[in-house]
Scaffold this motif. Structure first.
Motif, mmCIF file in Angstrom:
data_model
loop_
_atom_site.group_PDB
_atom_site.id
_atom_site.type_symbol
_atom_site.label_atom_id
_atom_site.label_comp_id
_atom_site.label_asym_id
_atom_site.label_seq_id
_atom_site.Cartn_x
_atom_site.Cartn_y
_atom_site.Cartn_z
ATOM 1 N N LEU A 1 -4.042 -11.298 42.354
ATOM 2 C CA LEU A 1 -2.833 -11.433 43.179
ATOM 3 C C LEU A 1 -2.149 -12.792 43.111
ATOM 4 O O LEU A 1 -0.953 -12.878 43.385
ATOM 5 C CB LEU A 1 -3.111 -11.039 44.635
ATOM 6 C CG LEU A 1 -3.620 -12.058 45.644
ATOM 7 C CD1 LEU A 1 -3.482 -11.489 47.036
ATOM 8 C CD2 LEU A 1 -5.043 -12.422 45.364
ATOM 9 N N ALA A 2 -2.865 -13.851 42.703
ATOM 10 C CA ALA A 2 -2.248 -15.184 42.727
ATOM 11 C C ALA A 2 -0.957 -15.214 41.913
ATOM 12 O O ALA A 2 0.007 -15.859 42.303
ATOM 13 C CB ALA A 2 -3.230 -16.228 42.198
ATOM 14 N N GLU A 3 -0.936 -14.481 40.790
ATOM 15 C CA GLU A 3 0.263 -14.520 39.942
ATOM 16 C C GLU A 3 1.024 -13.195 39.877
ATOM 17 O O GLU A 3 1.969 -13.065 39.100
ATOM 18 C CB GLU A 3 -0.112 -14.963 38.531
ATOM 19 C CG GLU A 3 -0.082 -16.468 38.390
ATOM 20 C CD GLU A 3 -1.436 -17.012 37.969
ATOM 21 O OE1 GLU A 3 -2.107 -16.356 37.172
ATOM 22 O OE2 GLU A 3 -1.817 -18.096 38.468
ATOM 23 N N THR A 4 0.597 -12.222 40.704
ATOM 24 C CA THR A 4 1.326 -10.937 40.701
ATOM 25 C C THR A 4 1.841 -10.576 42.089
ATOM 26 O O THR A 4 2.747 -9.751 42.209
ATOM 27 C CB THR A 4 0.426 -9.766 40.243
ATOM 28 O OG1 THR A 4 -0.645 -9.630 41.188
ATOM 29 C CG2 THR A 4 -0.123 -9.978 38.850
ATOM 30 N N GLY A 5 1.241 -11.143 43.142
ATOM 31 C CA GLY A 5 1.536 -10.665 44.492
ATOM 32 C C GLY A 5 1.014 -9.246 44.640
ATOM 33 O O GLY A 5 0.228 -8.762 43.811
ATOM 34 N N ASN A 6 1.480 -8.597 45.701
ATOM 35 C CA ASN A 6 1.058 -7.230 45.988
ATOM 36 C C ASN A 6 1.984 -6.261 45.251
ATOM 37 O O ASN A 6 3.165 -6.166 45.551
ATOM 38 C CB ASN A 6 1.143 -7.035 47.514
ATOM 39 C CG ASN A 6 0.749 -5.650 47.953
ATOM 40 O OD1 ASN A 6 0.645 -4.729 47.149
ATOM 41 N ND2 ASN A 6 0.546 -5.485 49.251
ATOM 42 N N ILE B 1 2.826 -19.918 52.030
ATOM 43 C CA ILE B 1 2.506 -18.677 51.292
ATOM 44 C C ILE B 1 1.122 -18.779 50.634
ATOM 45 O O ILE B 1 0.313 -17.850 50.720
ATOM 46 C CB ILE B 1 3.592 -18.356 50.233
ATOM 47 C CG1 ILE B 1 4.961 -18.228 50.896
ATOM 48 C CG2 ILE B 1 3.248 -17.070 49.500
ATOM 49 C CD1 ILE B 1 6.130 -18.111 49.917
ATOM 50 N N SER B 2 0.837 -19.927 50.000
ATOM 51 C CA SER B 2 -0.455 -20.064 49.309
ATOM 52 C C SER B 2 -1.619 -19.986 50.285
ATOM 53 O O SER B 2 -2.589 -19.267 50.032
ATOM 54 C CB SER B 2 -0.556 -21.402 48.590
ATOM 55 O OG SER B 2 0.506 -21.566 47.746
ATOM 56 N N THR B 3 -1.529 -20.715 51.391
ATOM 57 C CA THR B 3 -2.693 -20.749 52.275
ATOM 58 C C THR B 3 -2.843 -19.454 53.071
ATOM 59 O O THR B 3 -3.953 -19.016 53.328
ATOM 60 C CB THR B 3 -2.643 -21.944 53.250
ATOM 61 O OG1 THR B 3 -1.391 -21.911 53.932
ATOM 62 C CG2 THR B 3 -2.794 -23.273 52.548
ATOM 63 N N ARG B 4 -1.723 -18.794 53.428
ATOM 64 C CA ARG B 4 -1.836 -17.561 54.229
ATOM 65 C C ARG B 4 -2.116 -16.335 53.384
ATOM 66 O O ARG B 4 -2.556 -15.309 53.900
ATOM 67 C CB ARG B 4 -0.550 -17.298 55.009
ATOM 68 C CG ARG B 4 -0.184 -18.341 56.013
ATOM 69 C CD ARG B 4 -0.916 -18.109 57.326
ATOM 70 N NE ARG B 4 -0.552 -19.127 58.283
ATOM 71 C CZ ARG B 4 -0.338 -18.913 59.560
ATOM 72 N NH1 ARG B 4 -0.482 -17.697 60.062
ATOM 73 N NH2 ARG B 4 -0.021 -19.896 60.350
ATOM 74 N N THR B 5 -1.787 -16.391 52.078
ATOM 75 C CA THR B 5 -1.902 -15.155 51.278
ATOM 76 C C THR B 5 -2.667 -15.329 49.960
ATOM 77 O O THR B 5 -3.123 -14.344 49.398
ATOM 78 C CB THR B 5 -0.494 -14.612 50.896
ATOM 79 O OG1 THR B 5 0.089 -15.480 49.919
ATOM 80 C CG2 THR B 5 0.422 -14.511 52.102
ATOM 81 N N GLY B 6 -2.727 -16.542 49.434
ATOM 82 C CA GLY B 6 -3.340 -16.736 48.110
ATOM 83 C C GLY B 6 -2.384 -16.450 46.968
ATOM 84 O O GLY B 6 -2.766 -16.498 45.803
ATOM 85 N N ILE B 7 -1.119 -16.167 47.293
ATOM 86 C CA ILE B 7 -0.137 -15.838 46.245
ATOM 87 C C ILE B 7 0.634 -17.111 45.849
ATOM 88 O O ILE B 7 1.124 -17.833 46.722
ATOM 89 C CB ILE B 7 0.861 -14.754 46.743
ATOM 90 C CG1 ILE B 7 0.100 -13.457 47.073
ATOM 91 C CG2 ILE B 7 1.947 -14.488 45.693
ATOM 92 C CD1 ILE B 7 0.907 -12.455 47.888
ATOM 93 N N SER B 8 0.718 -17.376 44.541
ATOM 94 C CA SER B 8 1.481 -18.534 44.051
ATOM 95 C C SER B 8 2.817 -18.110 43.458
ATOM 96 O O SER B 8 3.805 -18.818 43.526
ATOM 97 C CB SER B 8 0.719 -19.264 42.943
ATOM 98 O OG SER B 8 -0.554 -19.591 43.371
ATOM 99 N N SER B 9 2.795 -16.927 42.797
ATOM 100 C CA SER B 9 4.020 -16.415 42.173
ATOM 101 C C SER B 9 3.882 -14.905 42.050
ATOM 102 O O SER B 9 2.790 -14.353 42.242
ATOM 103 C CB SER B 9 4.211 -17.049 40.795
ATOM 104 O OG SER B 9 3.099 -16.771 39.971
ATOM 105 N N ARG B 10 4.977 -14.267 41.752
ATOM 106 C CA ARG B 10 4.978 -12.819 41.545
ATOM 107 C C ARG B 10 5.962 -12.529 40.422
ATOM 108 O O ARG B 10 6.881 -13.322 40.171
ATOM 109 C CB ARG B 10 5.322 -12.030 42.824
ATOM 110 C CG ARG B 10 6.723 -12.148 43.344
ATOM 111 C CD ARG B 10 7.063 -13.467 43.996
ATOM 112 N NE ARG B 10 6.318 -13.788 45.211
ATOM 113 C CZ ARG B 10 5.898 -15.013 45.510
ATOM 114 N NH1 ARG B 10 6.182 -16.054 44.715
ATOM 115 N NH2 ARG B 10 5.244 -15.256 46.613
ATOM 116 N N ARG B 11 5.765 -11.394 39.720
ATOM 117 C CA ARG B 11 6.688 -11.009 38.646
ATOM 118 C C ARG B 11 7.730 -10.053 39.239
ATOM 119 O O ARG B 11 7.369 -9.084 39.923
ATOM 120 C CB ARG B 11 5.945 -10.319 37.513
ATOM 121 C CG ARG B 11 4.869 -11.172 36.875
ATOM 122 C CD ARG B 11 5.467 -12.347 36.084
ATOM 123 N NE ARG B 11 4.430 -12.919 35.256
ATOM 124 C CZ ARG B 11 4.194 -12.540 33.991
ATOM 125 N NH1 ARG B 11 4.936 -11.609 33.401
ATOM 126 N NH2 ARG B 11 3.216 -13.090 33.306
#
Ligand code: UT7
Length: 319
Positions: free
Chosen positions: A270-275, A33-43
């Motif tokens: 986006l790293a801590e919110t996602g889309n 997820i991190s390498t393909r999207t840059g997202i670490s977590s989402r609320r």
């Protein structure tokens, strides 16, 4: 007659869900997820309703603007995932704020904030309103299929708002576009219970052709930024900040490379919110404002893109 932004605000649910949390029930990993999207977590909403988040974001924007709910002439909410199919999410916001102005929703998926801004701009231009509240509120956790690792890891919940006043030179340019293609990113409507309905009733969950949306996203950012520059008669280098839809870090970096712009000028949340669909752009804008990075006189380009396939972009001179 144009508009100016009087104040911004945003709100996220308390619960942060990490990539590792997701890998407990999905065949995925933090690495993928991190390498393909840059997202670490989402609320993700637990006890909060979307109404709660939308109202919190609105109250913060109203406070920043020094405007009270009774001074609002219009509330427009952009959402595709509201707590209510009927009435509009904007009506629930109006009720909780104690506002009595016209309130309705617009649906333009991830581009929704800019479409809503354009609606408010039209009300100002026709002399219908002096002050408007534009809110983007999305609970994507209710739309995704939590067994589909290709989509559910990408999205999160949240809300962001802006209070607008009539007058001024903004937006310096606006670019709205639709390349109609429903199936590429689609959430079917509710099935209902009509005894006359013989049509198929697919589940109301999100499906997406990720690679096609990826390419569309990069093109949408690049072509709309170019269109904004041409319309406003400014060069790319004159733009101080870029607030693009936060779908994938690789979309942002591809657009940065293709446009040849300074990466440090591109807002990232986006790293801590996602889309968070249409809430991405106003949330990133709110963070830019509150961090003091967006200074009066600077130019900021906003670009949202997504299902539809809709693109909405505008160029503002910060006041
Ligand atoms: O708001 C706008 C909406 N959305 C977007 O803008 C999203 C645009 N698209 C994207 O961001 C990317 O296309 C994705 C992140 C959705 C997918 O990345 P990709 O690099 O295009 O991967 P892919 O779909 O080509 O899948 C590559 C592999 C596949 O496995 P195989 O077939 O190569 O064995 C997938 O099954 O990755 C697999 N995969 C996963 N693996 C681990 C897909 N999702 C996951 C996952 N964890 N969560």
């Amino acid at each position: 007659m144009g508009l100016h932004v009087l104040g911004t605000g945003s709100a996220l649910p308390a619960r942060s869900v990490t990539n590792d949390d997701l890998s407990e029930f999905l065949d995925t990993s933090d690495e993928w997820i991190s390498t393909r999207t840059g997202i670490s977590s989402r609320r993700i909403c637990t006890d909060e309703t979307l109404d709660d988040l939308a109202v919190q974001a609105s109250e913060r924007a109203l406070e920043a603007a020094g405007v009270t709910p009774d001074q609002l002439d219009l509330i427009v909410c952009s959402t595709t995932s509201g707590d209510h199919l009927i009435p509009a999410e904007a009506c629930a916001i109006a009720e909780r704020l104690g506002a009595s102005c016209p309130a309705f929703d617009v649906s333009a998926a991830c581009a929704g904030f800019i479409f809503a801004l354009d609606v408010a701009d039209g009300w100002f231009a026709r002399g219908r309103a002096e002050r408007a509240l534009v809110v983007s509120a999305e609970k994507m956790s209710r739309l995704v299929d939590w067994s589909d690792r290709a989509t559910c890891v990408l999205f999160g919940d949240g809300a962001a708002a802006a209070v607008l006043g009539a007058g001024g030179e903004n937006p310096l340019a606006t670019h709205l576009a639709t390349e109609p293609a429903v199936d590429i990113l689609h959430v079917p409507g509710i099935g209902g219970s009509s005894p006359y309905d013989g049509s198929e009733r697919p589940a109301s969950v999100l499906t997406m052709e990720g690679r096609r949306v990826f390419k569309f996203g990069v093109n949408a950012i690049c072509s709309s930024v170019e269109a904004l520059c041409e319309q406003a008669g400014v060069s790319l280098g004159e733009i101080d900040h870029f607030v693009f839809h936060q779908a994938n870090e690789r979309i942002l970096s591809s657009a940065v490379a293709r446009l040849g712009i300074d990466d440090a000028k591109v807002a990232r949340a986006l790293a801590e919110t996602g889309n968070i669909s249409s809430a991405c752009v106003p949330l990133a804008l709110d963070r830019l404002v509150r961090s003091g990075q967006l200074e009066p006189g600077q130019l900021v380009a906003l670009v949202g893109f997504g299902a539809g396939l809709d693109t909405g972009a505008c160029l503002l001179r910060w006041e």
